[in-house]
Design a protein around this motif. Sequence first.
Motif, mmCIF file in Angstrom:
data_model
loop_
_atom_site.group_PDB
_atom_site.id
_atom_site.type_symbol
_atom_site.label_atom_id
_atom_site.label_comp_id
_atom_site.label_asym_id
_atom_site.label_seq_id
_atom_site.Cartn_x
_atom_site.Cartn_y
_atom_site.Cartn_z
ATOM 1 N N TYR A 44 0.759 -1.299 0.022
ATOM 2 C CA TYR A 44 -0.030 0.078 0.031
ATOM 3 C C TYR A 44 0.956 1.124 -0.174
ATOM 4 O O TYR A 44 2.157 1.341 0.173
ATOM 5 N N ARG A 45 0.131 2.295 -0.316
ATOM 6 C CA ARG A 45 0.932 3.692 -0.219
ATOM 7 C C ARG A 45 1.319 4.030 1.277
ATOM 8 O O ARG A 45 0.633 3.448 2.362
ATOM 9 N N GLY A 46 2.539 4.502 1.228
ATOM 10 C CA GLY A 46 2.816 5.018 2.516
ATOM 11 C C GLY A 46 2.497 6.322 3.019
ATOM 12 O O GLY A 46 1.710 7.043 2.223
ATOM 13 N N LEU A 47 2.713 6.745 4.190
ATOM 14 C CA LEU A 47 2.085 8.136 4.889
ATOM 15 C C LEU A 47 3.455 8.604 5.251
ATOM 16 O O LEU A 47 4.142 8.010 6.031
ATOM 17 N N PRO A 48 3.208 10.077 5.586
ATOM 18 C CA PRO A 48 4.668 10.703 5.988
ATOM 19 C C PRO A 48 4.390 10.706 7.741
ATOM 20 O O PRO A 48 5.431 11.155 8.322
ATOM 21 N N ASP A 49 3.216 10.551 8.151
ATOM 22 C CA ASP A 49 2.776 10.512 9.493
ATOM 23 C C ASP A 49 3.111 9.119 10.020
ATOM 24 O O ASP A 49 2.335 8.081 10.076
ATOM 25 N N GLY A 50 4.259 9.037 10.652
ATOM 26 C CA GLY A 50 4.664 7.751 11.314
ATOM 27 C C GLY A 50 3.752 7.218 12.534
ATOM 28 O O GLY A 50 3.529 6.213 12.476
ATOM 29 N N ALA A 51 3.028 8.241 13.361
ATOM 30 C CA ALA A 51 2.137 7.800 14.327
ATOM 31 C C ALA A 51 0.891 7.133 13.563
ATOM 32 O O ALA A 51 0.146 6.351 14.079
ATOM 33 N N ALA A 52 0.467 7.882 12.568
ATOM 34 C CA ALA A 52 -0.617 7.347 11.812
ATOM 35 C C ALA A 52 -0.567 5.884 11.291
ATOM 36 O O ALA A 52 -1.200 4.958 11.345
ATOM 37 N N LEU A 53 0.752 5.815 10.746
ATOM 38 C CA LEU A 53 0.959 4.462 10.307
ATOM 39 C C LEU A 53 1.164 3.412 11.351
ATOM 40 O O LEU A 53 0.784 2.238 11.526
ATOM 41 N N ASP A 54 1.774 3.652 12.761
ATOM 42 C CA ASP A 54 1.501 2.746 13.836
ATOM 43 C C ASP A 54 0.314 2.701 14.233
ATOM 44 O O ASP A 54 -0.079 1.292 14.599
ATOM 45 N N ARG A 55 -0.737 3.545 14.324
ATOM 46 C CA ARG A 55 -1.944 3.281 14.363
ATOM 47 C C ARG A 55 -2.620 2.365 13.479
ATOM 48 O O ARG A 55 -3.459 1.398 13.882
ATOM 49 N N LEU A 56 -2.410 2.535 12.259
ATOM 50 C CA LEU A 56 -2.856 1.545 11.323
ATOM 51 C C LEU A 56 -2.302 0.180 11.400
ATOM 52 O O LEU A 56 -3.393 -0.790 11.334
ATOM 53 N N ALA A 57 -1.243 0.008 11.890
ATOM 54 C CA ALA A 57 -0.892 -1.411 12.159
ATOM 55 C C ALA A 57 -1.608 -1.954 13.279
ATOM 56 O O ALA A 57 -2.039 -3.469 13.486
ATOM 57 N N ARG A 58 -1.840 -1.193 14.250
ATOM 58 C CA ARG A 58 -2.416 -1.686 15.556
ATOM 59 C C ARG A 58 -3.842 -2.124 15.189
ATOM 60 O O ARG A 58 -4.346 -3.107 15.588
ATOM 61 N N VAL A 89 6.165 1.560 4.358
ATOM 62 C CA VAL A 89 4.984 1.326 3.627
ATOM 63 C C VAL A 89 4.400 0.364 4.276
ATOM 64 O O VAL A 89 4.759 -0.671 4.616
ATOM 65 N N PRO A 90 2.873 0.272 4.335
ATOM 66 C CA PRO A 90 2.313 -0.784 4.979
ATOM 67 C C PRO A 90 2.263 -1.979 3.751
ATOM 68 O O PRO A 90 2.003 -1.699 2.652
#
Length: 277
Positions: A44-58, A89-90
Amino acid sequence: MTDLTALAETIESHTGEPVSRLGYFCAPFRPTDGPFADKVIKVYRGLPDGAALDRLARCHDDYADALRRTGVPLPQTEFVLLPRAGGRVPVIVQQALPETALMRPLMQRGTRDETLAMMQAAGEVIATFWNHADRIETRIGFHPSIRNFAIVDGRAVFFDTFPPLIHYSRDEMGRMLLQFSDKRLMRLVGPLIRWRVTAIQDEWYSAPETLVGLVGSACRLRPEFAADYLDWGRDFATRAMPRWADEALAGMQEPPRLPAIWTGFRKLMGLQGEPNV
């Protein structure tokens, strides 16, 4: 745990055709050889917001767990944030299902009785999810479209876990539909009509609408059996989903139509009706 180095090498070296071109968020592929030859990989597309990515993983981990807790058959599925140039990237690594088991092509060529049996299998998963969703104490949805099921030994197996339909508010999920779309046109045009994009998800959070959506898809795939599918859907709603039967029955008086918002976006983005594995 997935070997991230081997996964990165597999993604970098992949040159084959995707398993499906429909994917709104990505084009999944299955490596022809190597350590992931028995997996489907979704990048998937990545995001510049690392916290948002960590939340997505959880949220993804919570969603996969919630699906299993509500009785939804799901292949082994792992979500990772893979370091790449410019950030993470997810990536979802999922146990591959036989392409011959994908429900949509089976529905396209099956007999009346065979397709009704597949509808029953998918319906049982939908009913099981919603009848047990109360045990999940947060906002949760489900997207049980025909293209998100495989039929394995007569049983429907669900395999679409992105975006994770758990925890996020309606507005947050609306933003995700834009942020993670791999269609550049959607990311450009979508913000101008964000309220319409946000509305796409509403069916996924409604028990009766998910059943009506399944029946509608079947009627569009095999219009010659539409009356049979409507009869099945009305009977199934009454027997297996009584809490939502009245609303579901209201949506199945005639073959359900695909919402105009979806037909418009499909044309805009050039999406076709193929299995999104």
